[in-house]
Design an enzyme around this catalytic site. Structure first.
Site, PDB file in Angstrom:
ATOM      1  CD  GLU A  41      -3.073  -0.488   0.069  1.00 51.42           C
ATOM      2  OE1 GLU A  41      -3.422   0.588   0.001  1.00 51.42           O
ATOM      3  OE2 GLU A  41      -3.630  -1.435  -0.765  1.00 51.42           O
ATOM      4  CB  CYS A 210     -13.474   4.553 -13.047  1.00 50.06           C
ATOM      5  SG  CYS A 210     -14.030   6.098 -13.228  1.00 50.06           S
ATOM      6  CB  CYS A 217     -18.474   4.670 -19.298  1.00 50.13           C
ATOM      7  SG  CYS A 217     -17.729   6.162 -18.517  1.00 50.13           S
ATOM      8  CB  CYS A 220     -18.309   1.006 -15.849  1.00 54.12           C
ATOM      9  SG  CYS A 220     -18.230   1.415 -14.193  1.00 54.12           S
TER      10      CYS A 220
HETATM   11  S1  SF4 Z   1     -19.673   4.893 -15.591  1.00 51.70           S
HETATM   12 FE1  SF4 Z   1     -17.992   3.846 -14.374  1.00 51.70          FE
HETATM   13  S2  SF4 Z   1     -16.079   4.367 -15.724  1.00 51.70           S
HETATM   14 FE2  SF4 Z   1     -17.732   5.598 -16.257  1.00 51.70          FE
HETATM   15  S3  SF4 Z   1     -17.336   7.719 -15.197  1.00 51.70           S
HETATM   16 FE3  SF4 Z   1     -19.057   6.154 -13.909  1.00 51.70          FE
HETATM   17  S4  SF4 Z   1     -17.891   5.065 -12.604  1.00 51.70           S
HETATM   18 FE4  SF4 Z   1     -16.502   5.798 -14.057  1.00 51.70          FE
END
Ligand code: SF4
Length: 370
Positions: A41, A210, A217, A220
């Protein structure tokens, strides 16, 4: 219009994604002891996984336990850290290992507050150690997690600002508690608890999906309810630190070589900039490097060559470096040497615990001399 998240739905989405796509074979995950998680970490702060892995392996090879680390000389710890940057991390790790031996019987404490009292361990690092190695339900809030939360919940402001940070911690705690509720009845990958799997999932999502510059996205797991995506403002979050121009400093670095080509290195004081590392002698720009040689080595420089200037950026200022290569006539065995100053063959010097810009200069010299 994006519907608001229920904490349980958010946590479940992260846990499911982690089970399928999360990272489970990183070196520190294969044997997740508190010591190994702690070292990983600390190395991972401001540094990417691919860079950290070889450093982690070397560090563990040399210091496989807290006691091995505590017994080491500071110089050796810094040498294994050289190139990772942010050397205060290494010095704090070493100091904390000694405190663990002296005050905690050689075992890392299992309570958040006691861990946070150790040098260099903040709340997020303590949460990571306790959740990933101990299964405890503590949240984390590293750079990756901040970015995911700031985007998903459209949190305005720079995440380093205390007001924003407080809000993020409240959110992180709520979501972690939800993960603990929904995940504790499910089987989690590896030996992780629900909190550990959720925390690792959040870090992995930030690091692999992200990402800062290219969030992906479509696949995601949070896209259905992500407020930044729903309002087409992903680029807005998280907000950057308000910019102030960085102050500049300038210095002259001296690459002093004796008639055998050996180079003079100086060790920095243990605290402060590059504390404990070996660097080159330096003088103010208005001072003469030849005078420095006469004064500190009792030798005249018989050649002074200016090398190309370069700039090194720190988080809080920029350093303009004006390097000069000087040759002294004598074979400089022990001339000017003491505990903090020594002559070394160029190749050996380049392998010492030295900061990156010093290393770059020495490697340039080595290449030029071939
Ligand atoms: S959809 Fe997922 S990858 Fe896209 S901005 Fe939101 S959290 Fe981030």
């Amino acid at each position: 219009m994006t519907a608001a998240w229920l904490p349980e739905a958010f946590a479940n989405a992260v846990l499911e994604w982690f089970a399928h796509f999360g990272r489970k074979n990183l070196p520190w995950q294969l044997e997740p002891t508190p010591y190994r998680v702690w070292v990983s970490e600390v190395m991972l702060q401001q540094t990417q996984v691919a860079v950290v892995i070889p450093y982690f392996e070397r560090f563990m090879g040399r210091f496989p336990s807290v006691s091995a680390l505590a017994k080491a000389e500071p110089d050796e710890v810094l040498q294994l850290w050289a190139g990772l940057g942010y050397y205060a991390r290494a010095r704090n790790l070493h100091r904390a290992a000694r405190v663990v031996i002296d005050q905690h019987g050689g075992m890392l404490p299992q309570e958040l507050e006691l861990l946070m009292a150790l040098p260099g361990i903040g709340r997020s690092t303590a949460g990571a150690i306790l959740s990933l190695a101990g299964g405890q339900a503590h949240a984390i809030l590293d750079g990756n997690v901040k970015r995911v939360l700031a985007r998903c919940f459209a949190i305005a402001g720079w995440p380093g600002a205390s007001r924003v940070q407080k809000r993020l911690w409240v959110l992180a705690d709520d979501l972690l508690a939800a993960a603990n509720r929904v995940g504790s009845t499910q089987m989690q990958p590896g030996r992780l608890s629900a909190a550990g799997a959720y925390n690792q999932g959040m870090m992995d999502l930030g690091a692999t999906v992200c990402t800062r510059t290219a969030p992906d996205c479509d696949p995601c797991p949070l896209s259905r309810h992500c407020l930044a995506l729903g309002t087409d403002s992903v680029r807005r979050y998280p907000e950057s630190k308000p910019r102030r121009p960085l102050p500049r400093r300038a210095t002259r670095w001296l690459l002093v070589q004796d008639s055998d080509g050996r180079i003079l290195l100086e060790q920095r004081p243990p605290t402060g900039l590059w504390g404990g590392l070996w660097t080159l002698p330096e003088v103010a720009l208005q001072e003469s490097s030849a005078d420095w040689c006469a004064q500190h080595l009792g030798q005249a420089a018989n050649r002074v060559e200016k090398l190309a200037n370069r700039r090194h950026s720190f988080s809080h200022f920029q350093l303009d470096i004006h390097p000069e290569r000087l040759a002294i006539a004598a074979l400089a065995d022990r001339v000017g040497e003491d505990d903090a100053r020594l002559w070394m063959a160029l190749e050996s010097a380049s392998k010492m615990a030295i900061p990156a810009p010093v290393k770059a200069l020495l490697l340039e010299l080595l290449a030029a001399d071939l």
